[in-house]
Design an enzyme around this catalytic site. Structure first.
Site, PDB file in Angstrom:
ATOM      1  N   LYS A 122      40.479   7.199  -7.461  1.00 40.58           N
ATOM      2  CA  LYS A 122      39.870   7.945  -8.563  1.00 40.58           C
ATOM      3  C   LYS A 122      38.994   9.042  -7.919  1.00 40.58           C
ATOM      4  O   LYS A 122      38.157   8.920  -7.140  1.00 40.58           O
ATOM      5  CB  LYS A 122      39.180   6.720  -9.254  1.00 40.58           C
ATOM      6  CG  LYS A 122      40.056   5.765 -10.221  1.00 40.58           C
ATOM      7  CD  LYS A 122      40.864   6.385 -11.347  1.00 40.58           C
ATOM      8  CE  LYS A 122      40.011   6.046 -12.349  1.00 40.58           C
ATOM      9  NZ  LYS A 122      40.508   6.638 -13.468  1.00 40.58           N
ATOM     10  N   SER A 157      35.679   5.436  -7.951  1.00 40.24           N
ATOM     11  CA  SER A 157      35.686   4.028  -8.585  1.00 40.24           C
ATOM     12  C   SER A 157      35.456   2.996  -7.308  1.00 40.24           C
ATOM     13  O   SER A 157      35.971   3.503  -6.242  1.00 40.24           O
ATOM     14  CB  SER A 157      36.939   3.724  -9.053  1.00 40.24           C
ATOM     15  OG  SER A 157      37.367   2.394  -9.239  1.00 40.24           O
ATOM     16  N   HIS A 175      44.516  19.923 -33.885  1.00 38.67           N
ATOM     17  CA  HIS A 175      44.872  18.567 -34.166  1.00 38.67           C
ATOM     18  C   HIS A 175      45.174  17.924 -32.812  1.00 38.67           C
ATOM     19  O   HIS A 175      46.130  17.160 -32.429  1.00 38.67           O
ATOM     20  CB  HIS A 175      45.947  18.181 -35.180  1.00 38.67           C
ATOM     21  CG  HIS A 175      45.648  18.947 -36.351  1.00 38.67           C
ATOM     22  ND1 HIS A 175      45.153  18.122 -37.384  1.00 38.67           N
ATOM     23  CD2 HIS A 175      46.114  20.208 -36.918  1.00 38.67           C
ATOM     24  CE1 HIS A 175      44.971  19.206 -38.385  1.00 38.67           C
ATOM     25  NE2 HIS A 175      45.702  20.481 -38.151  1.00 38.67           N
ATOM     26  N   GLU A 188      31.384  13.741 -18.645  1.00 37.38           N
ATOM     27  CA  GLU A 188      31.200  12.441 -19.695  1.00 37.38           C
ATOM     28  C   GLU A 188      29.840  11.985 -20.004  1.00 37.38           C
ATOM     29  O   GLU A 188      29.531  11.555 -21.014  1.00 37.38           O
ATOM     30  CB  GLU A 188      32.112  11.240 -18.882  1.00 37.38           C
ATOM     31  CG  GLU A 188      33.597  11.608 -18.944  1.00 37.38           C
ATOM     32  CD  GLU A 188      34.388  10.379 -17.979  1.00 37.38           C
ATOM     33  OE1 GLU A 188      35.072   9.623 -18.433  1.00 37.38           O
ATOM     34  OE2 GLU A 188      33.685   9.707 -16.996  1.00 37.38           O
TER      35      GLU A 188
END
Ligand code: ARG
Length: 439
Positions: free
Chosen positions: A284, A278, A157, A291
């Protein structure tokens, strides 16, 4: 009807917009090598059976062998105005050898031809992907071995559960990929039936030798029912299913790594070669490959559903609808192959941040199950033990204390069964060692 294989019946040429819509060249050119090899085997069979003169068969084989070499070398000039790759290669052969080329399409239709080409593609790609999955398994095992002593908090979880070996976590993916290889193996065999000879749908009156063609092309079996032979695309769906599972597993691994690479975890660092920055936030370094891989599973499942849906309402036998099996097939195969190959490199370059992991392991709730099992070993039933440790965890959390900071006297207030040795259990190594595999 310029360049068409079927002009005789037609008085009008096609509407140019429809012709463009109907053309499959811009994607089925990928079948060129299989189409040429399939035609070589077919021509040999026609010659051997005396259906066409041996010298014509020889001329066809010679011409197609040259074409096949051009395709392999990237030198074949595709004609994107042709209706499809079968027409393109037929026309190219005619240009090369003249009249004998007109005999190639004897006892054959594009319906069995496209089924053959697609089956050959699927067999080849199933094998290639099998190899790529194996290579990724090896990278994962290398990473697991390099970090064999690293212990991380195991999660259920997404909450702290119990300490586990990092290598066990990574090897879970090796097992998933092992199951994927079995699926790829099945998909290979689903495609390994030779359809030529089915012709349009009903076979031919000419005395062909299908077994010979199958042997020439390395097929394990024949499609026995000619109508099934031209209308079956289960083998495409089975390969897309296998690829979907690979994609799902790679997506889950991506999720784990993205989580572990987040500053809140900081367990691993993904090499910058697989990240992007970025355009506005200078700091970043984003794990974009992971992804993109995770997001890609949506597209890969979509490809499976696209073919399943396209097939579901089709009456027997071949229908032109089936041309729409190709882009989803090629797309899934090409995307997953690229991802498998990049993934292996990414895994090899992952850096593990032991200090951050050790900090996370200081959470003593990770040892609650070990403590409960300690009480069980001292004779309590599991329900009692669970409740006692639950209370202990709550009490220490509320008072902002550590279990390891309590005295044995304080511990005994929760249960008389606690003895000094219990403190040894609050250690990731002891915890992991106590749960030996395969018990
Ligand atoms: N491009 C077609 C396909 O992919 C090839 C077979 C065409 N057959 C036909 N009878 N029009 O399915």
């Amino acid at each position: 009807m310029k360049n068409k294989l079927w002009g005789g019946r037609f008085k009008k040429s096609q509407d140019p917009e429809f012709e463009d819509f109907s053309c499959s060249m811009y994607f089925d050119y990928r079948l060129a090598e299989y189409d040429a090899l399939g035609s070589i085997a077919h021509a040999k069979m026609l010659g051997k059976c005396g259906i066409i003169p041996k010298k014509d068969a020889a001329a066809i084989v010679k011409g197609l062998t040259a074409i096949s070499k051009e395709i392999e070398a990237g030198k074949f000039i595709y004609d994107f105005t042709a209706e499809d790759i079968h027409t393109n290669i037929q026309n190219a052969l005619e240009k090369k050898i003249g009249k004998p080329a007109l005999k190639l399409h004897t006892a054959r239709s594009r319906n069995d031809q496209v089924a053959l080409d697609t089956r050959m593609y699927c067999k080849n790609k199933a094998q290639e992907m099998y190899g790529l999955v194996t290579a990724l398994q090896e990278s994962l095992l290398g990473f697991a071995k390099k970090n064999k002593d690293v212990i991380v908090p195991g999660l259920t979880h997404t909450q702290h559960a119990q300490p586990v070996l990092l290598s066990d976590h990574i090897e879970a993916y090796v097992w998933m990929l092992a199951r994927d290889k079995r699926k790829l193996h099945y998909a290979y065999h689903a495609a390994d039936f030779m359809p030529l000879g089915a012709c349009a749908l009903a076979g031919t009156s000419l005395k062909i030798d299908r077994k010979y063609t199958a042997r020439e092309l390395g097929f394990g079996a024949l499609c026995e029912n000619t109508m099934d032979a031209v209308s079956d695309r289960d083998f495409v769906i089975e390969l897309l299913e296998a690829v979907s599972l690979v994609s799902m597993h790679l997506s889950r691994l991506a999720s784990d790594l993205i989580l572990w690479a987040s500053p809140e975890f900081g367990f691993v660092e993904i090499d910058q070669q697989f990240c992007t920055g970025s355009s506005i936030m200078p700091q970043k370094v984003n794990p974009d490959f992971l992804e993109l891989t995770r997001g890609m599973s949506g597209r890969i499942y979509g490809n499976l559903f696209s073919v399943l849906t396209m097939m579901k309402g089709l009456p027997l036998t071949y229908n032109r609808d089936m041309q729409w099996d190709k882009q989803p097939l090629f797309d899934s195969v090409e995307k997953i192959s690229k991802v498998l190959s990049v993934y292996g490199k990414l895994v090899k370059g992952i850096k593990v941040n032991k200090a951050n992991i050790d900090r996370a392991l200081l959470d003593e709730s990770l040892y609650a199950t070990d403590l409960a099992e300690y009480l069980v070993s001292k004779g309590l039933d599991s329900r009692q033990a669970h409740s006692i440790i639950g209370k202990l965890v709550t009490a220490t959390l509320e008072k902002k204390e550590r279990i390891s900071g309590l005295t044995i006297k304080e511990l005994k207030k929760f249960s008389e069964k606690f003895e000094k040795g219990v403190f040894k259990l609050l250690d990731p190594k002891v915890s992991v060692a106590s749960r030996k595999k395969g018990r």
